[in-house]
Design a protein around this motif. Sequence first.
Motif, PDB file in Angstrom:
ATOM      1  N   LYS A  60       0.829  -1.210   0.000  1.00  0.00           N
ATOM      2  CA  LYS A  60       0.000   0.000   0.000  1.00  0.00           C
ATOM      3  C   LYS A  60       0.863   1.260   0.000  1.00  0.00           C
ATOM      4  O   LYS A  60       0.537   2.248  -0.675  1.00  0.00           O
ATOM      5  CB  LYS A  60      -0.925  -0.025   1.216  1.00  0.00           C
ATOM      6  CG  LYS A  60      -1.770   1.228   1.409  1.00  0.00           C
ATOM      7  CD  LYS A  60      -2.610   1.118   2.679  1.00  0.00           C
ATOM      8  CE  LYS A  60      -3.388   2.389   2.955  1.00  0.00           C
ATOM      9  NZ  LYS A  60      -4.178   2.286   4.223  1.00  0.00           N
ATOM     10  N   TYR A  61       1.952   1.235   0.752  1.00  0.00           N
ATOM     11  CA  TYR A  61       2.818   2.415   0.886  1.00  0.00           C
ATOM     12  C   TYR A  61       4.126   2.262   0.102  1.00  0.00           C
ATOM     13  O   TYR A  61       5.115   2.935   0.409  1.00  0.00           O
ATOM     14  CB  TYR A  61       3.154   2.655   2.366  1.00  0.00           C
ATOM     15  CG  TYR A  61       1.976   3.084   3.197  1.00  0.00           C
ATOM     16  CD1 TYR A  61       1.602   4.421   3.275  1.00  0.00           C
ATOM     17  CD2 TYR A  61       1.229   2.154   3.919  1.00  0.00           C
ATOM     18  CE1 TYR A  61       0.524   4.824   4.045  1.00  0.00           C
ATOM     19  CE2 TYR A  61       0.155   2.547   4.697  1.00  0.00           C
ATOM     20  CZ  TYR A  61      -0.196   3.881   4.756  1.00  0.00           C
ATOM     21  OH  TYR A  61      -1.267   4.274   5.526  1.00  0.00           O
ATOM     22  N   ALA A  62       4.140   1.399  -0.899  1.00  0.00           N
ATOM     23  CA  ALA A  62       5.383   1.057  -1.592  1.00  0.00           C
ATOM     24  C   ALA A  62       6.110   2.287  -2.145  1.00  0.00           C
ATOM     25  O   ALA A  62       7.318   2.451  -1.920  1.00  0.00           O
ATOM     26  CB  ALA A  62       5.100   0.060  -2.718  1.00  0.00           C
ATOM     27  N   ALA A  63       5.403   3.146  -2.854  1.00  0.00           N
ATOM     28  CA  ALA A  63       6.060   4.293  -3.495  1.00  0.00           C
ATOM     29  C   ALA A  63       6.589   5.308  -2.481  1.00  0.00           C
ATOM     30  O   ALA A  63       7.777   5.668  -2.523  1.00  0.00           O
ATOM     31  CB  ALA A  63       5.096   4.957  -4.486  1.00  0.00           C
ATOM     32  N   PRO A  64       5.756   5.814  -1.550  1.00  0.00           N
ATOM     33  CA  PRO A  64       6.298   6.761  -0.572  1.00  0.00           C
ATOM     34  C   PRO A  64       7.358   6.130   0.337  1.00  0.00           C
ATOM     35  O   PRO A  64       8.321   6.801   0.731  1.00  0.00           O
ATOM     36  CB  PRO A  64       5.068   7.191   0.245  1.00  0.00           C
ATOM     37  CG  PRO A  64       4.045   6.139   0.016  1.00  0.00           C
ATOM     38  CD  PRO A  64       4.300   5.638  -1.363  1.00  0.00           C
ATOM     39  N   LEU A  65       7.202   4.844   0.633  1.00  0.00           N
ATOM     40  CA  LEU A  65       8.183   4.165   1.482  1.00  0.00           C
ATOM     41  C   LEU A  65       9.526   4.043   0.764  1.00  0.00           C
ATOM     42  O   LEU A  65      10.583   4.220   1.374  1.00  0.00           O
ATOM     43  CB  LEU A  65       7.659   2.791   1.875  1.00  0.00           C
ATOM     44  CG  LEU A  65       8.494   1.989   2.883  1.00  0.00           C
ATOM     45  CD1 LEU A  65       8.710   2.794   4.171  1.00  0.00           C
ATOM     46  CD2 LEU A  65       7.816   0.666   3.200  1.00  0.00           C
ATOM     47  N   ALA A  66       9.482   3.762  -0.533  1.00  0.00           N
ATOM     48  CA  ALA A  66      10.717   3.677  -1.316  1.00  0.00           C
ATOM     49  C   ALA A  66      11.446   5.019  -1.318  1.00  0.00           C
ATOM     50  O   ALA A  66      12.681   5.079  -1.175  1.00  0.00           O
ATOM     51  CB  ALA A  66      10.408   3.236  -2.743  1.00  0.00           C
ATOM     52  N   LEU A  67      10.708   6.109  -1.467  1.00  0.00           N
ATOM     53  CA  LEU A  67      11.312   7.448  -1.432  1.00  0.00           C
ATOM     54  C   LEU A  67      11.927   7.731  -0.065  1.00  0.00           C
ATOM     55  O   LEU A  67      13.025   8.277   0.041  1.00  0.00           O
ATOM     56  CB  LEU A  67      10.259   8.508  -1.764  1.00  0.00           C
ATOM     57  CG  LEU A  67       9.863   8.666  -3.227  1.00  0.00           C
ATOM     58  CD1 LEU A  67       8.719   9.676  -3.353  1.00  0.00           C
ATOM     59  CD2 LEU A  67      11.053   9.124  -4.061  1.00  0.00           C
ATOM     60  N   LEU A  68      11.201   7.357   0.984  1.00  0.00           N
ATOM     61  CA  LEU A  68      11.680   7.605   2.338  1.00  0.00           C
ATOM     62  C   LEU A  68      12.955   6.807   2.624  1.00  0.00           C
ATOM     63  O   LEU A  68      13.918   7.336   3.198  1.00  0.00           O
ATOM     64  CB  LEU A  68      10.592   7.227   3.348  1.00  0.00           C
ATOM     65  CG  LEU A  68      10.905   7.503   4.820  1.00  0.00           C
ATOM     66  CD1 LEU A  68      11.065   8.998   5.070  1.00  0.00           C
ATOM     67  CD2 LEU A  68       9.810   6.934   5.715  1.00  0.00           C
ATOM     68  N   LEU A  69      12.983   5.540   2.204  1.00  0.00           N
ATOM     69  CA  LEU A  69      14.157   4.703   2.434  1.00  0.00           C
ATOM     70  C   LEU A  69      15.354   5.207   1.645  1.00  0.00           C
ATOM     71  O   LEU A  69      16.493   5.186   2.135  1.00  0.00           O
ATOM     72  CB  LEU A  69      13.844   3.253   2.060  1.00  0.00           C
ATOM     73  CG  LEU A  69      12.858   2.538   2.984  1.00  0.00           C
ATOM     74  CD1 LEU A  69      12.416   1.199   2.386  1.00  0.00           C
ATOM     75  CD2 LEU A  69      13.465   2.317   4.358  1.00  0.00           C
ATOM     76  N   LEU A  70      15.106   5.687   0.433  1.00  0.00           N
ATOM     77  CA  LEU A  70      16.194   6.272  -0.371  1.00  0.00           C
ATOM     78  C   LEU A  70      16.758   7.498   0.320  1.00  0.00           C
ATOM     79  O   LEU A  70      17.984   7.688   0.381  1.00  0.00           O
ATOM     80  CB  LEU A  70      15.673   6.633  -1.760  1.00  0.00           C
ATOM     81  CG  LEU A  70      16.709   7.255  -2.720  1.00  0.00           C
ATOM     82  CD1 LEU A  70      17.858   6.284  -2.970  1.00  0.00           C
ATOM     83  CD2 LEU A  70      16.041   7.644  -4.037  1.00  0.00           C
ATOM     84  N   CYS A  71      15.885   8.315   0.871  1.00  0.00           N
ATOM     85  CA  CYS A  71      16.313   9.498   1.626  1.00  0.00           C
ATOM     86  C   CYS A  71      17.176   9.074   2.810  1.00  0.00           C
ATOM     87  O   CYS A  71      18.228   9.662   3.073  1.00  0.00           O
ATOM     88  CB  CYS A  71      15.089  10.283   2.107  1.00  0.00           C
ATOM     89  SG  CYS A  71      15.447  11.604   3.291  1.00  0.00           S
ATOM     90  N   GLY A  72      16.740   8.033   3.516  1.00  0.00           N
ATOM     91  CA  GLY A  72      17.493   7.562   4.675  1.00  0.00           C
ATOM     92  C   GLY A  72      18.873   7.070   4.309  1.00  0.00           C
ATOM     93  O   GLY A  72      19.857   7.350   5.005  1.00  0.00           O
ATOM     94  N   ILE A  73      18.982   6.340   3.205  1.00  0.00           N
ATOM     95  CA  ILE A  73      20.280   5.818   2.771  1.00  0.00           C
ATOM     96  C   ILE A  73      21.218   6.956   2.391  1.00  0.00           C
ATOM     97  O   ILE A  73      22.406   6.950   2.725  1.00  0.00           O
ATOM     98  CB  ILE A  73      20.096   4.828   1.604  1.00  0.00           C
ATOM     99  CG1 ILE A  73      19.391   3.562   2.125  1.00  0.00           C
ATOM    100  CG2 ILE A  73      21.438   4.473   0.965  1.00  0.00           C
ATOM    101  CD1 ILE A  73      18.959   2.605   1.041  1.00  0.00           C
ATOM    102  N   VAL A  74      20.689   7.965   1.694  1.00  0.00           N
ATOM    103  CA  VAL A  74      21.510   9.136   1.336  1.00  0.00           C
ATOM    104  C   VAL A  74      22.026   9.834   2.599  1.00  0.00           C
ATOM    105  O   VAL A  74      23.190  10.236   2.681  1.00  0.00           O
ATOM    106  CB  VAL A  74      20.692  10.120   0.465  1.00  0.00           C
ATOM    107  CG1 VAL A  74      21.439  11.447   0.301  1.00  0.00           C
ATOM    108  CG2 VAL A  74      20.414   9.513  -0.897  1.00  0.00           C
TER     109      VAL A  74
END
Length: 455
Positions: free
Chosen positions: A320-334
């Motif tokens: 359900k939250y795949a797209a916003p979660l992917a953005l958030l995780l990418l932000c965290g890794i950066v």
Amino acid sequence: MSVTDILVDFAIASFFIAVGQLLRAKVPLVQKFFIPPSMIAGFIALALGAQGLGILPFSENIGSYASVLIILIFAGVGINGFSFNKKDFKAEIDRIGSYFSYKVLAQAIQFSLAPLFSILVISKLFPNINYGFGLLLAAGFSGGHGTAAAVGTAFERLGDLDAMDIAMTCATVGILSGIFGGLFFIKLGTKKGWTKYMKGFNQISDDLRCGLVPKNERKSMGEETISSNVLDPLAWHLAVMLIASGIGVGLSKGIYAAIGLDLPNYLMAFLTAIVMFLVFRKVGVGDYIDENVVGRISGTATDYLVFFGIASIKLAVIVKYAAPLALLLLCGIVIVVATLMFFGPAMNRGSWFERAIFVFGYSTGVFAIGFILLRIVDPENRSKTLNDTAFAAPFTTPAEMFAWSMGPMMLLNGSHWKFIGIYLVIMAACIIANIVFKWWWLKLPLDRPGVEEIG
């Protein structure tokens, strides 16, 4: 749910944790990437549980164990208390001060920039995302599964019923990022000459690879501070931790009933345990509390928490939250990579890589991940990272506890800019302090000497 259901749930968890350890001991691929047995077990149970094949007889309440285990874990942290060594602080203020500032910054940057990115970017692209979404990243990355459970529970009590699964996913991705990312940077560091105490992966000890300690290298788990003829020492230490946990839960409920302030159970258990530690130290009871035994009980609770945290993830919520979660995780890794590669050498002079890779592991999962990465590059702690971490812990804990306890309420109740502003100020203060005290070493070469060579 009956008591027997709890026993069966933990029996299943124990079986798969044992399987996870067996795989860690015997499968080279698992050893290569240092995947924790409890995480392996959690993924297997997730595949075989209700979210997968549905063949495991778990009770319907396995998702609630994480929020209970975290209370015991925080009680253990409080019972072990803290200590100071003024002589070392005065003699090595540059090293300790700069590292303390770096460690605080590593936390503040997640507490501020992840929610900021979520509010300014993710919530604009996905209007159904609330303003607390970004803190779930920090809870999973900086806090690990334990804090993810605590913060997820706090969000659920405030009405966000999907928060626990999102937080647990962030924690799982965080640990994987810490392990795989850490190994990547260690390999890069050995090639570039950043590491001071290892030259290649052939130096890694067998106990780190497979998890099995040879007979001649085994250490005691703790001391028997209570005669086993009177009371089992493990029962004594567990009793102390459970007392703090129970009082903490009672205080949390009492405060909510009296004034409507919904403070987390784990926070009150931690504060209760700190008070108990201070009283015990004053009256002499502290002499009969062994930190290693308390640590082993907390570690056991953590392993089961990781298992249940992963095994109970609702895959439908993640989809359900795949797209916003992917953005958030990418932000965290950066964020964590920038903290390692930019602020690491800037805010640590000697042995910068060893100290920064520990914080990298700590900032993407739990202390254990940071410890594993540190042991790979500095098995004898010659960089003094663990010493300085122990000193900094009492001072960094308040900033963490404020984020975990007050963050959910502030972000969901209209005080989001105030919360973000607090940690942006802390982040800026760390940078300014390092520049003012001349603890800013960004221009030094990355293959600079180690701590003991600088003095």
